[in-house]
Design a protein around this motif. Structure first.
Motif, PDB file in Angstrom:
ATOM      1  N   ASP A   1      16.947  -6.184  24.261  1.00 12.68           N
ATOM      2  CA  ASP A   1      15.516  -6.220  23.740  1.00 12.68           C
ATOM      3  C   ASP A   1      15.655  -7.038  22.553  1.00 12.68           C
ATOM      4  O   ASP A   1      15.822  -6.239  21.380  1.00 12.68           O
TER       5      ASP A   1
ATOM      6  N   GLU B 240      24.749  -5.566  26.700  1.00 10.24           N
ATOM      7  CA  GLU B 240      23.390  -5.735  27.131  1.00 10.24           C
ATOM      8  C   GLU B 240      22.715  -7.434  27.075  1.00 10.24           C
ATOM      9  O   GLU B 240      22.028  -7.597  28.042  1.00 10.24           O
TER      10      GLU B 240
ATOM     11  N   THR C 132      24.182  -8.518  30.610  1.00 14.70           N
ATOM     12  CA  THR C 132      23.502  -7.990  31.540  1.00 14.70           C
ATOM     13  C   THR C 132      22.123  -8.258  31.659  1.00 14.70           C
ATOM     14  O   THR C 132      21.295  -7.434  32.441  1.00 14.70           O
ATOM     15  N   ASP C 133      21.578  -8.973  30.792  1.00 14.33           N
ATOM     16  CA  ASP C 133      19.977  -9.470  30.499  1.00 14.33           C
ATOM     17  C   ASP C 133      19.068  -8.078  30.448  1.00 14.33           C
ATOM     18  O   ASP C 133      18.105  -7.873  30.863  1.00 14.33           O
ATOM     19  N   LYS C 134      19.815  -6.983  29.689  1.00 16.40           N
ATOM     20  CA  LYS C 134      19.155  -5.925  29.301  1.00 16.40           C
ATOM     21  C   LYS C 134      18.666  -5.796  27.909  1.00 16.40           C
ATOM     22  O   LYS C 134      18.035  -4.715  27.329  1.00 16.40           O
TER      23      LYS C 134
END
Length: 368
Positions: A183, A176, A179-181
């Motif tokens: 949080d 994540e 992939t710039d996901k």
């Protein structure tokens, strides 16, 4: 060599009503902090790319390990696979030990316990280093108040710490971040809550270890009364269930709570092992074990196929101990033999042979 890190402790903890112990200092390195530069003394593989500063747009994993730490050694093949998988994603894994060069060089020449090749070859895919003066460990482990290894820090594309935890649990967070996901804010909230729990673990364990269950229960009720978020209320209520477990006085409500714990862990072999081990440790030697044993064994057997080889061995060993606690010697011996079949480590096999002899002797004594 003096070991400066403690083994990772899996257990339960308690908070003060203010959500942290009054005397606890905040860590100087946490989620969202700028990652300190690396000043590493020695790299072990000729092709290793030396890292002094973190490049923008690149993701790094800074992992701490030692040759004397079995979970660290067990993580090596996983780290190698992660590096190979994400090399194209501009990821670099850097493993750091505080041991000296000679100690590590000697260990790298030996076969890896689960692989048919030397540890030097197993680790060749990623960057393996040592920093005997402990400066990098000081900047990361001590600054983050992390006491157990292996421990990994994911440094994201902007040079800040995105995630901290066990390297065997970082696959999804790493993906994540790449992939710039990711949080970061949500993770930090959960991470801080876990850290606060761990800070009080010693005090809680001391009370329960010395049989001061009423004092422990009073602490938890006080924390429960001061909790504002529902998640914290649920957590403290769970600890009340656990005290009943340790006292061997669990009710149907307690039992339902623990079964739900195991259900929530399903799908993650490491989480299942942690949950089962925590419950086993608390229930061992009490009447609670008789009520929970089948659930613990079922959960571990259900996670077995998805577990890595070393974890499978640990599952079988834990199942053996649970059966031994109930004096089900045939089942205990069978589980030890399964563990022996699952391991490729001569040292592990010798230890399991000794355990099998202990169980056989105990079974014989029970029959006399």
């Amino acid at each position: 060599m003096k070991r400066t890190f403690l083994a990772l402790v899996l257990g339960i903890a308690v908070l003060a009503p203010a959500s942290r112990p009054a005397t606890a200092a905040e860590p100087s390195l946490t989620i969202g902090s700028t990652a300190p530069a690396l000043d590493i003394e020695h790299y072990f593989h000729e092709k290793d790319q030396k890292v002094t500063k973190f490049e923008d747009g690149k993701v790094y994993v800074v992992e701490f390990w030692a040759t004397w730490c079995p979970p660290c050694v067990a993580s090596m093949p996983h780290l190698a696979k992660l590096q190979e998988k994400h090399r194209k994603d501009n990821v670099q894994i850097v493993s750091v030990s505080t041991e000296d060069v000679e100690t590590i060089t000697t260990a790298l020449a030996k076969p890896h316990p689960t692989e048919e090749k030397p540890m030097a070859e197993v680790t060749a895919n990623y960057t393996l280093t040592c920093d005997p003066d402990g400066s990098v460990s000081q900047d990361y482990m001590r600054a983050a108040q992390r006491n157990g290894i292996p421990c990994a820090f994911i440094v994201g594309k902007t040079g800040v710490v995105e995630w901290i935890g066990h390297p065997m649990s970082m696959d999804d967070p790493l993906n994540e971040v790449i992939t710039d996901k990711w949080d970061r804010i949500a993770f930090k909230k959960a991470f801080d809550r876990e850290r606060i729990e761990q800070e009080m673990m010693q005090k809680f364990n001391q009370l329960t270890r010395t049989g001061k269950f009423d004092d422990a229960r009073a602490m938890i009720k006080e924390a429960l009364a001061g909790a504002e978020e529902q998640a914290n209320k649920d957590m403290w209520q769970g600890y009340l269930h656990r005290i009943n477990l340790m006292q061997g006085t669990i009710s149907d409500e307690d039992l339902a709570y623990f079964r739900n714990d195991l259900k929530q862990a399903a799908g993650d072999p490491i989480a299942v092992y942690r949950a089962a081990s925590n419950l086993y440790g608390a229930a061992r030697g009490t009447d609670s074990m008789k009520l929970l044993a089948d659930d613990l064994i079922k959960a571990m057997n259900g996670a077995m196929d998805d577990a890595e080889p070393n974890l499978q061995v640990a599952f079988y060993a834990r199942i053996a101990y649970i059966n031994a606690d109930l004096k089900k010697w045939d089942e205990a011996e069978a589980a030890v033999k399964q563990a022996m079949d699952a391991t490729t480590s001569t040292r592990q096999k010798q230890g399991l042979e000794g355990l099998l002899k202990q169980f056989e002797a105990a079974a014989k004594a029970d029959q006399e």
